[in-house]
Design an enzyme around this catalytic site. Structure first.
Site, PDB file in Angstrom:
ATOM      1  N   ASP A  74       1.988 -41.712 -20.332  1.00  0.00           N
ATOM      2  CA  ASP A  74       2.764 -42.721 -21.052  1.00  0.00           C
ATOM      3  C   ASP A  74       3.769 -42.016 -21.963  1.00  0.00           C
ATOM      4  O   ASP A  74       3.382 -41.351 -22.930  1.00  0.00           O
ATOM      5  CB  ASP A  74       1.823 -43.601 -21.872  1.00  0.00           C
ATOM      6  CG  ASP A  74       2.509 -44.840 -22.428  1.00  0.00           C
ATOM      7  OD1 ASP A  74       3.720 -45.010 -22.204  1.00  0.00           O
ATOM      8  OD2 ASP A  74       1.828 -45.629 -23.107  1.00  0.00           O
ATOM      9  N   GLU A  85       5.304 -45.541 -17.854  1.00  0.00           N
ATOM     10  CA  GLU A  85       3.890 -45.187 -17.785  1.00  0.00           C
ATOM     11  C   GLU A  85       3.343 -45.394 -16.380  1.00  0.00           C
ATOM     12  O   GLU A  85       3.837 -46.240 -15.632  1.00  0.00           O
ATOM     13  CB  GLU A  85       3.064 -46.006 -18.783  1.00  0.00           C
ATOM     14  CG  GLU A  85       3.033 -47.483 -18.495  1.00  0.00           C
ATOM     15  CD  GLU A  85       2.051 -48.232 -19.382  1.00  0.00           C
ATOM     16  OE1 GLU A  85       0.905 -47.767 -19.539  1.00  0.00           O
ATOM     17  OE2 GLU A  85       2.433 -49.294 -19.908  1.00  0.00           O
TER      18      GLU A  85
END
Length: 206
Positions: free
Chosen positions: A6, A97
């Protein structure tokens, strides 16, 4: 074990990469509403979804950067190309992500996550936090706890205790309405449901 990668404060990180003068500054990517806040801005209580006027009241010297969608799209494409260079098993969660399964192609998750983080920083100029866990939930919990710009693994031996200790607000996929419904029954943490039957839960959360 799965990796959850992420990119930290993605839009803000792209802006700080492209304009080094923004590094360490409190700024937001925003039009009328904050789309993304840098970490120094977050430390002052500013967050995504906040009206820009409210953000300015919290910080009169706040720097405001107009959104550049093409720049973010390009950075996202570069990031996912990097992921794909290690495994074809990449499941996007958003433009910044993804879940990665690298064990299936014979790679060590921890070593791969370290290499990916280093390459993302060196080649793309982006800080990427990574979590490693036995499930998507555990990998995502780990990446959240690793932020900003960190790496954390929740081992097979620790995942059950960590999962049971999670509040429902921390569980990916459970929204405020269902959290409130669970709390109305006195259930606060995942472990509180240990003795609950599915038929008991259906009338409460669907």
């Amino acid at each position: 074990m799965l990796i959850h990668a992420d990119a930290d404060a993605f839009f803000a990180s792209v802006e700080a990469r492209d304009d080094p003068a923004l590094a360490g500054r409190a700024f937001v990517v925003a039009a009328h509403v904050v789309t993304c806040a840098s970490y120094p801005a977050r430390a002052r209580g500013i967050h995504a979804g906040m009206p820009l006027a409210a953000a300015r009241r919290l910080d009169r010297e706040l720097i405001v950067i107009p959104p550049r969608p093409q720049a973010y799209d390009a950075a996202s494409a570069d990031l996912f190309a990097l992921f794909a260079s290690y495994t074809v098993f990449v499941e996007p969660g958003s433009m910044e992500e993804a879940f990665l399964d690298v064990e299936v192609v014979g790679l060590d998750p921890v070593a791969t996550a370290k290499t990916l983080r280093a390459r993302a920083r060196a080649e793309l100029g982006l800080p990427v936090s990574m979590g490693i866990g036995t499930t998507k939930l555990m990998a995502k919990v780990a990446s959240r706890r690793a932020k900003p710009d960190g790496l954390l693994m929740i081992s097979r031996g620790a995942d059950r205790a960590i999962r049971n200790a999670l509040t429902f607000e921390e569980v990916w996929g459970i929204g405020p309405t269902k959290v409130a419904a669970l709390r109305s029954q006195g259930w606060v943490r995942v472990g509180d449901l240990a003795g609950a039957a599915v038929e008991d839960l259906v009338p409460i959360v669907g």
